[in-house]
Write a protein that holds these residues in place. Structure first.
Motif, PDB file in Angstrom:
ATOM      1  N   UNK A 194      70.400  52.441 116.388  1.00  0.00           N
ATOM      2  CA  UNK A 194      69.847  53.713 116.851  1.00  0.00           C
ATOM      3  C   UNK A 194      68.695  53.610 117.820  1.00  0.00           C
ATOM      4  N   UNK A 195      68.514  52.439 118.413  1.00  0.00           N
ATOM      5  CA  UNK A 195      67.423  52.261 119.383  1.00  0.00           C
ATOM      6  C   UNK A 195      68.016  51.989 120.756  1.00  0.00           C
ATOM      7  N   UNK A 196      67.257  52.319 121.779  1.00  0.00           N
ATOM      8  CA  UNK A 196      67.682  52.091 123.160  1.00  0.00           C
ATOM      9  C   UNK A 196      67.280  50.680 123.589  1.00  0.00           C
ATOM     10  N   UNK A 197      68.255  49.898 124.036  1.00  0.00           N
ATOM     11  CA  UNK A 197      67.982  48.559 124.538  1.00  0.00           C
ATOM     12  C   UNK A 197      69.096  48.149 125.482  1.00  0.00           C
ATOM     13  N   UNK A 198      68.703  47.633 126.630  1.00  0.00           N
ATOM     14  CA  UNK A 198      69.639  47.018 127.571  1.00  0.00           C
ATOM     15  C   UNK A 198      68.923  45.818 128.180  1.00  0.00           C
ATOM     16  N   UNK A 199      69.601  45.087 129.037  1.00  0.00           N
ATOM     17  CA  UNK A 199      69.006  43.870 129.602  1.00  0.00           C
ATOM     18  C   UNK A 199      67.741  44.179 130.398  1.00  0.00           C
ATOM     19  N   UNK A 200      67.729  45.288 131.098  1.00  0.00           N
ATOM     20  CA  UNK A 200      66.545  45.661 131.884  1.00  0.00           C
ATOM     21  C   UNK A 200      65.332  45.900 130.981  1.00  0.00           C
ATOM     22  N   UNK A 201      65.520  46.631 129.894  1.00  0.00           N
ATOM     23  CA  UNK A 201      64.422  46.888 128.947  1.00  0.00           C
ATOM     24  C   UNK A 201      63.966  45.575 128.312  1.00  0.00           C
ATOM     25  N   UNK A 202      64.928  44.733 127.948  1.00  0.00           N
ATOM     26  CA  UNK A 202      64.603  43.453 127.324  1.00  0.00           C
ATOM     27  C   UNK A 202      63.790  42.573 128.272  1.00  0.00           C
ATOM     28  N   UNK A 203      64.217  42.510 129.541  1.00  0.00           N
ATOM     29  CA  UNK A 203      63.463  41.721 130.529  1.00  0.00           C
ATOM     30  C   UNK A 203      62.042  42.262 130.692  1.00  0.00           C
ATOM     31  N   UNK A 204      61.902  43.572 130.690  1.00  0.00           N
ATOM     32  CA  UNK A 204      60.580  44.193 130.819  1.00  0.00           C
ATOM     33  C   UNK A 204      59.684  43.805 129.642  1.00  0.00           C
ATOM     34  N   UNK A 205      60.234  43.823 128.435  1.00  0.00           N
ATOM     35  CA  UNK A 205      59.454  43.441 127.250  1.00  0.00           C
ATOM     36  C   UNK A 205      59.022  41.978 127.352  1.00  0.00           C
ATOM     37  N   UNK A 206      59.955  41.103 127.716  1.00  0.00           N
ATOM     38  CA  UNK A 206      59.644  39.673 127.822  1.00  0.00           C
ATOM     39  C   UNK A 206      58.604  39.426 128.910  1.00  0.00           C
ATOM     40  N   UNK A 207      58.776  40.046 130.071  1.00  0.00           N
ATOM     41  CA  UNK A 207      57.884  39.810 131.212  1.00  0.00           C
ATOM     42  C   UNK A 207      56.506  40.449 131.039  1.00  0.00           C
ATOM     43  N   UNK A 208      56.443  41.590 130.359  1.00  0.00           N
ATOM     44  CA  UNK A 208      55.172  42.322 130.300  1.00  0.00           C
ATOM     45  C   UNK A 208      54.377  42.042 129.027  1.00  0.00           C
ATOM     46  N   UNK A 209      54.951  41.351 128.064  1.00  0.00           N
ATOM     47  CA  UNK A 209      54.225  41.092 126.824  1.00  0.00           C
ATOM     48  C   UNK A 209      53.027  40.195 127.120  1.00  0.00           C
TER      49      UNK A 209
END
Length: 182
Positions: free
Chosen positions: A47-62
């Motif tokens: 029930x959560x929104x996740x795609x490769x773009x969101x995942x890359x953003x999390x990895x890059x911006x953490x």
């Protein structure tokens, strides 16, 4: 009105990749890697929104660089901090002479009695910089920082590892290698 899925946060990704992959039915391999495609699919079914773009953003911006992709970005893992059994395959390294450990004030008497123990995690986490240790210690109140005589520990045969995001790891820090910074 259609229910909009909430995007996955770094905190939720940490929970899944470090502590409770079973929440979404994810399997981590022995080194803590999960297939990106599998992670995205299972999180979406949760029930959560996740795609490769969101995942890359999390990895890059953490800001703590908690996550890494493998070379072809088909797998992802947390760099350290796991409570689930994984072998991150880090090789022992020579640490700097001094490292730092930030903690909350409520932990000081225990640390002064027993040293720094890994508790439910795989390793004790240490910082190369005092400001970083202050930030870590400040997450749960007024920070207290200990200077860790890492060079002396290494000379006595204690192994150190360095995670992909620069955090130093060891199994424990005995009291004799600690100095509380005022």
């Amino acid at each position: 009105m259609e229910n909009e899925k909430k995007p996955v946060s770094s905190k939720f990704l940490s929970l899944i990749l470090r502590h409770r992959p079973e929440i979404v039915g994810l399997q981590l391999d022995q080194q803590g890697w999960a297939f990106v495609e599998d992670l995205i699919s299972k999180v979406q079914k949760h029930g959560k929104q996740l795609d490769l773009e969101i995942l890359r953003e999390i990895v890059d911006s953490n800001n703590k660089k908690r996550f890494s992709f493998n070379k072809d970005a088909t797998k992802i893992r947390a760099n350290q901090g796991h409570s689930v059994k994984v072998d991150l395959a880090y090789e022992p390294k020579v640490p700097p002479p001094i490292l730092y450990h930030g903690t909350a004030g409520r932990n000081v008497s225990s640390i002064l009695n027993t040293g720094i123990l890994k508790q439910i995690r795989h390793h004790v986490h240490l910082s190369e910089s005092l400001p970083s240790a202050m930030e870590v210690g400040g997450r749960h109140g007024k920070p207290v920082v200990f200077e860790v005589l890492a060079g002396k520990m290494f000379e006595e045969g204690i192994d150190f590892f360095r995670s992909d995001n620069g955090v130093w790891l060891t199994d424990e820090v005995p009291v004799k290698f600690l100095k509380q910074i005022d």
